[in-house]
Design a protein around this motif. Structure first.
Motif, PDB file in Angstrom:
ATOM      1  N   VAL A   1       0.829  -1.215   0.000  1.00  0.00           N
ATOM      2  CA  VAL A   1       0.000   0.000   0.000  1.00  0.00           C
ATOM      3  C   VAL A   1       0.862   1.264   0.000  1.00  0.00           C
ATOM      4  O   VAL A   1       0.619   2.205  -0.765  1.00  0.00           O
ATOM      5  CB  VAL A   1      -0.952   0.008   1.211  1.00  0.00           C
ATOM      6  CG1 VAL A   1      -1.706   1.334   1.305  1.00  0.00           C
ATOM      7  CG2 VAL A   1      -1.947  -1.151   1.107  1.00  0.00           C
ATOM      8  N   LEU A   2       1.881   1.303   0.865  1.00  0.00           N
ATOM      9  CA  LEU A   2       2.699   2.512   1.016  1.00  0.00           C
ATOM     10  C   LEU A   2       3.984   2.503   0.197  1.00  0.00           C
ATOM     11  O   LEU A   2       4.560   3.554  -0.073  1.00  0.00           O
ATOM     12  CB  LEU A   2       3.079   2.711   2.499  1.00  0.00           C
ATOM     13  CG  LEU A   2       1.957   2.977   3.494  1.00  0.00           C
ATOM     14  CD1 LEU A   2       2.548   3.192   4.888  1.00  0.00           C
ATOM     15  CD2 LEU A   2       1.123   4.191   3.090  1.00  0.00           C
ATOM     16  N   GLY A   3       4.437   1.299  -0.164  1.00  0.00           N
ATOM     17  CA  GLY A   3       5.739   1.178  -0.806  1.00  0.00           C
ATOM     18  C   GLY A   3       6.787   0.785   0.223  1.00  0.00           C
ATOM     19  O   GLY A   3       6.611   1.013   1.431  1.00  0.00           O
ATOM     20  N   VAL A   4       7.882   0.198  -0.251  1.00  0.00           N
ATOM     21  CA  VAL A   4       8.924  -0.318   0.647  1.00  0.00           C
ATOM     22  C   VAL A   4       9.582   0.799   1.455  1.00  0.00           C
ATOM     23  O   VAL A   4       9.737   0.696   2.675  1.00  0.00           O
ATOM     24  CB  VAL A   4       9.989  -1.105  -0.150  1.00  0.00           C
ATOM     25  CG1 VAL A   4      11.187  -1.453   0.736  1.00  0.00           C
ATOM     26  CG2 VAL A   4       9.381  -2.380  -0.719  1.00  0.00           C
ATOM     27  N   GLN A   5       9.960   1.879   0.785  1.00  0.00           N
ATOM     28  CA  GLN A   5      10.682   2.950   1.481  1.00  0.00           C
ATOM     29  C   GLN A   5       9.835   3.615   2.567  1.00  0.00           C
ATOM     30  O   GLN A   5      10.292   3.830   3.692  1.00  0.00           O
ATOM     31  CB  GLN A   5      11.164   4.011   0.489  1.00  0.00           C
ATOM     32  CG  GLN A   5      12.088   5.039   1.130  1.00  0.00           C
ATOM     33  CD  GLN A   5      12.689   6.003   0.119  1.00  0.00           C
ATOM     34  OE1 GLN A   5      12.201   6.120  -0.997  1.00  0.00           O
ATOM     35  NE2 GLN A   5      13.758   6.681   0.506  1.00  0.00           N
ATOM     36  N   ARG A   6       8.594   3.930   2.251  1.00  0.00           N
ATOM     37  CA  ARG A   6       7.724   4.564   3.243  1.00  0.00           C
ATOM     38  C   ARG A   6       7.438   3.624   4.416  1.00  0.00           C
ATOM     39  O   ARG A   6       7.382   4.062   5.568  1.00  0.00           O
ATOM     40  CB  ARG A   6       6.413   5.002   2.592  1.00  0.00           C
ATOM     41  CG  ARG A   6       6.553   6.230   1.693  1.00  0.00           C
ATOM     42  CD  ARG A   6       5.240   6.575   1.046  1.00  0.00           C
ATOM     43  NE  ARG A   6       5.347   7.723   0.151  1.00  0.00           N
ATOM     44  CZ  ARG A   6       4.392   8.132  -0.658  1.00  0.00           C
ATOM     45  NH1 ARG A   6       3.238   7.470  -0.695  1.00  0.00           N
ATOM     46  NH2 ARG A   6       4.573   9.182  -1.441  1.00  0.00           N
ATOM     47  N   THR A   7       7.244   2.347   4.112  1.00  0.00           N
ATOM     48  CA  THR A   7       6.979   1.383   5.179  1.00  0.00           C
ATOM     49  C   THR A   7       8.187   1.217   6.087  1.00  0.00           C
ATOM     50  O   THR A   7       8.042   1.089   7.310  1.00  0.00           O
ATOM     51  CB  THR A   7       6.566   0.015   4.598  1.00  0.00           C
ATOM     52  OG1 THR A   7       5.451   0.187   3.729  1.00  0.00           O
ATOM     53  CG2 THR A   7       6.185  -0.961   5.694  1.00  0.00           C
ATOM     54  N   SER A   8       9.386   1.232   5.505  1.00  0.00           N
ATOM     55  CA  SER A   8      10.599   1.142   6.331  1.00  0.00           C
ATOM     56  C   SER A   8      10.719   2.363   7.247  1.00  0.00           C
ATOM     57  O   SER A   8      11.216   2.267   8.369  1.00  0.00           O
ATOM     58  CB  SER A   8      11.849   0.997   5.467  1.00  0.00           C
ATOM     59  OG  SER A   8      12.049   2.130   4.653  1.00  0.00           O
TER      60      SER A   8
END
Length: 309
Positions: free
Chosen positions: A215-222
């Motif tokens: 939903v948010l993308g890998v970078q935002r989730t990290s």
């Protein structure tokens, strides 16, 4: 046989059993309070918890075959080394035995209605594997709650039935300590579940899953993981100062700072720059050690209190 042990995630189950044994024999047994279960009955409680958790791993692998074929093709068990039909039989046997033991123990403590706890846990694990896992964050919360409840269940079966008016205050303190550890386990495992979603994002996306990284993308989730990691970190620092430092439990304070806060701080720092599947796998392992060292701290607390007194 080796495939069976891998299927039920024997290393996770050993950690679960170790945790429950540690809480009783390195903490509760050191307190001057009566306990409801005999030693062999408590071992049955541990066995029941382990069997139902093992069933959860099996049903999860059965429904994750398509995702696992992409995320970890070399580590697939169901459909590769163990047939789907055999896996279902294993799942049913594990749950019937685990819930059956739960029924027996509930009658031992004269609370037959408590048996529904085991049924609900098994049902939640099934629902997680079949549908809730695909719902944004709900699956992560369910897994984290079930792990934390394996701490709470110790109080339900070993402390609550032995509570009476004369020891109610002391039992409440012990139950609150168990609850504190359950909350800690929930926080760490919830973050770890998100990290595991980051690790499996490619296969999950191809299977139409709805995880936070998708939903948010890998970078935002990290970045979300980075922010979330400050919650247990700050809670631990507060708890250490409020309960350990103020009570002069310096051994416990030192252990917590070095073995729990230290690795958690390392996780926080590394999570900011994590990008690859390898990075997230490493972070997931770090959190597993944080959880393990956090659990071991209960023995350090008990030892420190006894010697300090």
């Amino acid at each position: 046989m080796l495939s069976f042990f891998k299927l039920i995630r024997y290393h996770n189950l050993l950690m679960l059993a170790f945790m429950q044994l540690l809480f009783r024999y390195a903490f509760l047994k050191w307190q001057d309070v009566p306990l409801s279960l005999a030693d062999w009955q408590y071992l049955l409680l541990v066995l029941s918890t382990v069997l139902i958790a093992a069933g959860g791993y099996v049903i999860n692998d059965i429904f994750d075959q398509d995702t696992d074929s992409e995320n970890k093709p070399n580590r697939m068990i169901v459909g590769n080394k163990i047939s789907e039909a055999a896996a279902y039989n294993i799942y049913v046997a594990l749950n019937i035995t685990g819930v059956g033991i739960g029924f027996y123990l509930s009658n031992v403590i004269q609370k037959p209605g408590f048996a529904t706890i085991f049924i609900l846990i098994a049902a939640m694990l099934y629902l997680y594997a079949t549908s809730l896992k695909q719902t944004l964050l709900i699956g992560n919360v369910i897994v984290a709650l079930l792990l934390s409840f394996s701490v709470v269940i110790i109080g339900i079966y070993d402390l609550y039935p032995a509570t009476y008016e004369g020891n109610q205050k002391q039992m409440a303190v012990l139950f609150s300590i168990l609850l504190d550890y359950a909350i800690f386990a929930f926080m760490i495992n919830f973050i770890r579940e998100i990290v595991k979603d980051l690790e499996d994002v490619n296969g999950d996306y191809n299977q139409g899953m709805n995880t936070l990284p998708i939903v948010l993308g890998v970078q935002r989730t990290s970045r979300v993981v980075f922010v979330l990691s400050f919650i247990p970190l700050l809670v631990l620092l507060y708890y250490t100062n409020e309960y350990f430092a103020s009570s002069n439990l310096y051994l416990t304070m030192l252990y917590t700072l070095l073995c729990v806060v230290g690795p958690l701080l390392y996780f926080t720092i590394k999570s900011w720059s994590a990008k690859s599947q390898k990075d997230f796998h490493h972070l997931s392992s770090v959190l597993k050690f944080v959880l393990l060292f956090g659990i071991i701290s209960i023995a350090v607390v008990a030892y420190n209190i006894k010697n300090h007194a």
